[in-house]
Motif scaffolding. Structure first.
Motif, mmCIF file in Angstrom:
data_model
loop_
_atom_site.group_PDB
_atom_site.id
_atom_site.type_symbol
_atom_site.label_atom_id
_atom_site.label_comp_id
_atom_site.label_asym_id
_atom_site.label_seq_id
_atom_site.Cartn_x
_atom_site.Cartn_y
_atom_site.Cartn_z
ATOM 1 N N ASP A 286 0.905 -1.290 -0.098
ATOM 2 C CA ASP A 286 0.113 0.083 0.067
ATOM 3 C C ASP A 286 0.758 1.260 -0.025
ATOM 4 O O ASP A 286 0.328 2.541 0.082
ATOM 5 N N LEU A 287 2.144 1.313 -0.188
ATOM 6 C CA LEU A 287 3.191 2.305 -0.215
ATOM 7 C C LEU A 287 2.783 3.049 -1.677
ATOM 8 O O LEU A 287 2.906 2.193 -2.608
ATOM 9 N N ALA A 288 2.466 4.305 -1.658
ATOM 10 C CA ALA A 288 2.357 5.018 -2.963
ATOM 11 C C ALA A 288 3.349 4.654 -4.199
ATOM 12 O O ALA A 288 2.965 4.705 -5.258
ATOM 13 N N LEU A 289 4.519 4.719 -3.562
ATOM 14 C CA LEU A 289 5.704 4.448 -4.482
ATOM 15 C C LEU A 289 5.431 3.300 -5.376
ATOM 16 O O LEU A 289 5.963 3.466 -6.718
ATOM 17 N N VAL A 290 5.305 2.204 -4.882
ATOM 18 C CA VAL A 290 5.097 0.875 -5.402
ATOM 19 C C VAL A 290 3.826 0.632 -6.403
ATOM 20 O O VAL A 290 3.728 -0.372 -7.012
ATOM 21 N N ARG A 291 2.793 1.695 -6.102
ATOM 22 C CA ARG A 291 1.627 1.673 -6.965
ATOM 23 C C ARG A 291 1.745 1.978 -8.400
ATOM 24 O O ARG A 291 2.378 2.918 -8.807
ATOM 25 N N ARG A 292 1.167 0.951 -9.122
ATOM 26 C CA ARG A 292 1.243 1.509 -10.778
ATOM 27 C C ARG A 292 0.646 2.829 -10.992
ATOM 28 O O ARG A 292 -0.133 3.118 -10.584
ATOM 29 N N GLY A 293 1.337 3.314 -12.101
ATOM 30 C CA GLY A 293 1.133 4.638 -12.695
ATOM 31 C C GLY A 293 1.426 5.944 -11.297
ATOM 32 O O GLY A 293 0.982 7.092 -11.988
ATOM 33 N N ASN A 294 1.988 5.469 -10.497
ATOM 34 C CA ASN A 294 2.297 6.786 -9.487
ATOM 35 C C ASN A 294 3.331 7.346 -10.048
ATOM 36 O O ASN A 294 4.364 7.103 -10.211
ATOM 37 N N ARG A 295 3.094 8.837 -10.359
ATOM 38 C CA ARG A 295 4.421 9.744 -11.066
ATOM 39 C C ARG A 295 4.831 10.799 -9.965
ATOM 40 O O ARG A 295 5.276 11.670 -10.408
ATOM 41 N N LEU A 296 4.180 11.238 -8.709
ATOM 42 C CA LEU A 296 4.329 11.928 -7.738
ATOM 43 C C LEU A 296 5.817 12.008 -7.437
ATOM 44 O O LEU A 296 6.446 11.281 -7.275
ATOM 45 N N SER A 297 6.409 13.387 -7.558
ATOM 46 C CA SER A 297 7.779 13.458 -7.085
ATOM 47 C C SER A 297 8.151 13.748 -5.487
ATOM 48 O O SER A 297 8.985 13.628 -4.831
ATOM 49 N N ILE A 298 6.944 13.781 -4.787
ATOM 50 C CA ILE A 298 6.824 13.814 -3.353
ATOM 51 C C ILE A 298 5.677 13.155 -3.180
ATOM 52 O O ILE A 298 4.492 13.201 -3.368
ATOM 53 N N MET A 299 5.752 12.254 -1.997
ATOM 54 C CA MET A 299 4.926 11.371 -1.152
ATOM 55 C C MET A 299 4.983 11.268 0.196
ATOM 56 O O MET A 299 6.116 11.301 0.696
ATOM 57 N N PRO A 300 3.761 11.435 0.920
ATOM 58 C CA PRO A 300 4.004 11.082 2.522
ATOM 59 C C PRO A 300 4.314 9.385 2.481
ATOM 60 O O PRO A 300 4.102 8.630 1.748
ATOM 61 N N ILE A 301 5.135 9.238 3.712
ATOM 62 C CA ILE A 301 5.561 7.905 3.880
ATOM 63 C C ILE A 301 4.791 7.578 5.540
ATOM 64 O O ILE A 301 5.253 8.519 6.227
ATOM 65 N N SER A 302 4.365 6.294 5.622
ATOM 66 C CA SER A 302 3.724 6.233 7.089
ATOM 67 C C SER A 302 5.057 5.758 7.928
ATOM 68 O O SER A 302 6.047 5.486 7.389
ATOM 69 N N GLN A 303 4.876 6.068 9.250
ATOM 70 C CA GLN A 303 6.251 5.697 10.331
ATOM 71 C C GLN A 303 6.361 4.363 9.993
ATOM 72 O O GLN A 303 7.505 3.814 9.963
ATOM 73 N N GLN A 304 5.136 3.294 9.893
ATOM 74 C CA GLN A 304 5.418 1.957 9.876
ATOM 75 C C GLN A 304 6.361 1.668 8.246
ATOM 76 O O GLN A 304 7.209 0.791 8.733
ATOM 77 N N HIS A 305 5.834 2.245 7.471
ATOM 78 C CA HIS A 305 6.677 1.877 6.064
ATOM 79 C C HIS A 305 8.142 2.669 6.263
ATOM 80 O O HIS A 305 9.142 1.911 5.818
ATOM 81 N N TRP A 306 8.244 3.713 6.946
ATOM 82 C CA TRP A 306 9.659 4.354 7.048
ATOM 83 C C TRP A 306 10.437 3.270 7.918
ATOM 84 O O TRP A 306 11.359 3.133 7.460
ATOM 85 N N ASP A 307 9.880 2.900 9.108
ATOM 86 C CA ASP A 307 10.635 1.598 9.882
ATOM 87 C C ASP A 307 11.053 0.647 9.144
ATOM 88 O O ASP A 307 11.984 0.034 9.230
ATOM 89 N N PHE A 308 9.967 0.102 8.519
ATOM 90 C CA PHE A 308 10.492 -1.175 7.519
ATOM 91 C C PHE A 308 11.178 -0.943 6.562
ATOM 92 O O PHE A 308 12.267 -1.693 6.404
ATOM 93 N N ILE A 309 11.456 0.107 5.773
ATOM 94 C CA ILE A 309 12.543 0.511 4.709
ATOM 95 C C ILE A 309 13.656 0.768 5.394
ATOM 96 O O ILE A 309 14.816 0.297 4.884
ATOM 97 N N LEU A 310 13.603 1.379 6.421
ATOM 98 C CA LEU A 310 15.013 1.529 6.918
ATOM 99 C C LEU A 310 15.687 0.614 7.616
ATOM 100 O O LEU A 310 16.946 0.098 7.411
ATOM 101 N N ALA A 311 14.756 -0.411 8.072
ATOM 102 C CA ALA A 311 15.375 -1.994 8.378
ATOM 103 C C ALA A 311 16.020 -2.625 7.177
ATOM 104 O O ALA A 311 17.040 -3.766 7.396
ATOM 105 N N LEU A 312 15.634 -2.260 5.978
ATOM 106 C CA LEU A 312 16.122 -3.032 4.786
ATOM 107 C C LEU A 312 17.494 -2.737 4.580
ATOM 108 O O LEU A 312 18.382 -3.629 3.951
ATOM 109 N N GLU A 313 18.326 -1.442 5.149
ATOM 110 C CA GLU A 313 19.447 -1.111 4.686
ATOM 111 C C GLU A 313 20.229 -2.164 5.477
ATOM 112 O O GLU A 313 21.340 -2.631 5.027
#
Length: 157
Positions: free
Chosen positions: A130-157
């Motif tokens: 449900d992250l806007a970045l991975v949705r098909r057709g999303n072309r926005l250059s700026i998008m909000p990220i939930s804290q849950q998604h933020w934390d998950f993505i940071l853990a991938l590093e």
């Protein structure tokens, strides 16, 4: 004591135009984020971005698109002066300094990630469907990220 960020964001830039390395080399590692010419993105910068908010820096339109670093908002939305300059490639003849159409924020370099977290990798994670970045057709250059998604993505590093 520094207060926690109010919001989390993702901002895209083509690395040939402006990269995380460019930001890290700027005086005080700070730069204005100009040239956004989308009303929805403009509204987020104008209405929602606050000093202290954390931002994923995303390289787009390149061989390996993905999240490459972290920035922080250090100045809230103000008129994007590039819209008023006819010699600037972001010039907008319909923009007026008395009633500005476009907004920018100032961001500060926080860090470069140890590796690029690629779009391909992000799309493969069911936790991010449900992250806007991975949705098909999303072309926005700026998008909000939930804290849950933020934390998950940071853990991938």
């Amino acid at each position: 004591m520094k207060k926690p960020p109010q919001n989390y964001w993702l901002m895209k830039s083509e690395p040939d135009s402006f990269s995380i390395a460019d930001l890290s080399k700027r005086l005080h590692q700070t730069e204005h984020w100009d040239g956004v010419r989308n009303y929805q993105a403009r509204n987020m910068m104008r209405d929602d971005m606050k000093v202290g908010d954390q931002i994923f820096f995303y390289h787009s339109n390149c061989d390996v698109p993905g999240i490459v670093g972290i920035m922080e908002v250090v100045k809230e939305g103000y008129p994007d002066f590039s819209a008023f300059d006819p010699d600037d490639h972001h010039f907008d003849p319909k923009s007026d300094a008395a009633n500005p159409r476009w907004i920018m924020v100032d961001v500060k370099y926080v860090k470069t990630l140890s590796r690029t977290i690629t779009l391909r990798e992000l799309k493969a994670k069911t936790e991010l469907t449900d992250l806007a970045l991975v949705r098909r057709g999303n072309r926005l250059s700026i998008m909000p990220i939930s804290q849950q998604h933020w934390d998950f993505i940071l853990a991938l590093e």
